[in-house]
Design a protein around this motif. Structure first.
Motif, mmCIF file in Angstrom:
data_model
loop_
_atom_site.group_PDB
_atom_site.id
_atom_site.type_symbol
_atom_site.label_atom_id
_atom_site.label_comp_id
_atom_site.label_asym_id
_atom_site.label_seq_id
_atom_site.Cartn_x
_atom_site.Cartn_y
_atom_site.Cartn_z
ATOM 1 N N ASP A 32 -36.024 44.366 -4.385
ATOM 2 C CA ASP A 32 -36.485 45.234 -3.100
ATOM 3 C C ASP A 32 -36.574 46.759 -2.254
ATOM 4 O OD1 ASP A 32 -34.728 43.632 -1.979
ATOM 5 O OD2 ASP A 32 -35.445 43.230 -0.094
ATOM 6 N N ALA A 35 -38.691 48.720 -5.743
ATOM 7 C CA ALA A 35 -39.449 48.684 -4.778
ATOM 8 C C ALA A 35 -40.532 49.705 -4.333
ATOM 9 C CB ALA A 35 -40.467 47.486 -4.821
ATOM 10 N N SER A 36 -39.006 50.079 -2.865
ATOM 11 C CA SER A 36 -39.478 50.723 -2.403
ATOM 12 C C SER A 36 -39.336 52.344 -2.859
ATOM 13 C CB SER A 36 -39.351 50.543 -0.296
ATOM 14 O OG SER A 36 -37.585 50.645 -0.901
ATOM 15 N N MET A 38 -39.357 53.250 -5.702
ATOM 16 C CA MET A 38 -40.719 53.715 -7.012
ATOM 17 C C MET A 38 -41.585 54.233 -5.783
ATOM 18 S SD MET A 38 -39.279 51.089 -9.241
ATOM 19 C CE MET A 38 -40.345 51.952 -10.162
ATOM 20 N N ASN A 39 -41.863 53.256 -4.599
ATOM 21 C CA ASN A 39 -43.815 53.375 -3.995
ATOM 22 C C ASN A 39 -43.303 55.195 -3.750
ATOM 23 O OD1 ASN A 39 -44.785 51.324 -5.087
ATOM 24 N ND2 ASN A 39 -43.690 49.921 -4.181
ATOM 25 N N ASP A 40 -41.886 55.169 -3.217
ATOM 26 C CA ASP A 40 -41.892 56.354 -2.316
ATOM 27 C C ASP A 40 -41.910 58.314 -2.745
ATOM 28 O OD1 ASP A 40 -41.504 58.402 0.278
ATOM 29 O OD2 ASP A 40 -39.207 57.671 0.537
ATOM 30 N N PRO A 41 -43.032 58.864 -2.807
ATOM 31 C CA PRO A 41 -43.219 59.833 -3.750
ATOM 32 C C PRO A 41 -42.051 61.238 -3.508
ATOM 33 C CG PRO A 41 -44.999 60.024 -2.196
ATOM 34 C CD PRO A 41 -44.116 58.269 -2.076
ATOM 35 N N SER A 43 -38.622 60.128 -2.630
ATOM 36 C CA SER A 43 -37.004 58.799 -2.761
ATOM 37 C C SER A 43 -36.505 60.057 -3.806
ATOM 38 C CB SER A 43 -37.375 58.010 -2.787
ATOM 39 O OG SER A 43 -38.138 57.624 -4.490
#
Length: 61
Positions: A32, A35-36, A38-41, A43
């Motif tokens: 989890d 996933a967060s 990967m969705n945060d540009p 990071s």
């Protein structure tokens, strides 16, 4: 005949006048959290698959 020189522990980087290397930042994380990230540009996460070709061909990535 050989002569033994005294050995001293030192940082080879300082001898060569190199900048110290920043330590690697590895971490084991939960799916989890990955996933967060990967969705945060912002990071800047990098993902590496350490499994060999044989395992990937039978078990997937």
């Amino acid at each position: 005949m050989s002569v033994a020189a005294p050995a001293f522990a030192f940082d080879i980087g300082s001898l060569l006048n190199n900048k110290p290397k920043e330590s690697d930042k590895f971490a084991i994380i939960r799916v989890d959290k990955l996933a967060s990230l990967m969705n945060d540009p912002n990071s800047h996460v990098n993902i590496y698959d350490a499994n060999g070709w044989g395992l990937r061909s039978t078990a997937g990535v």
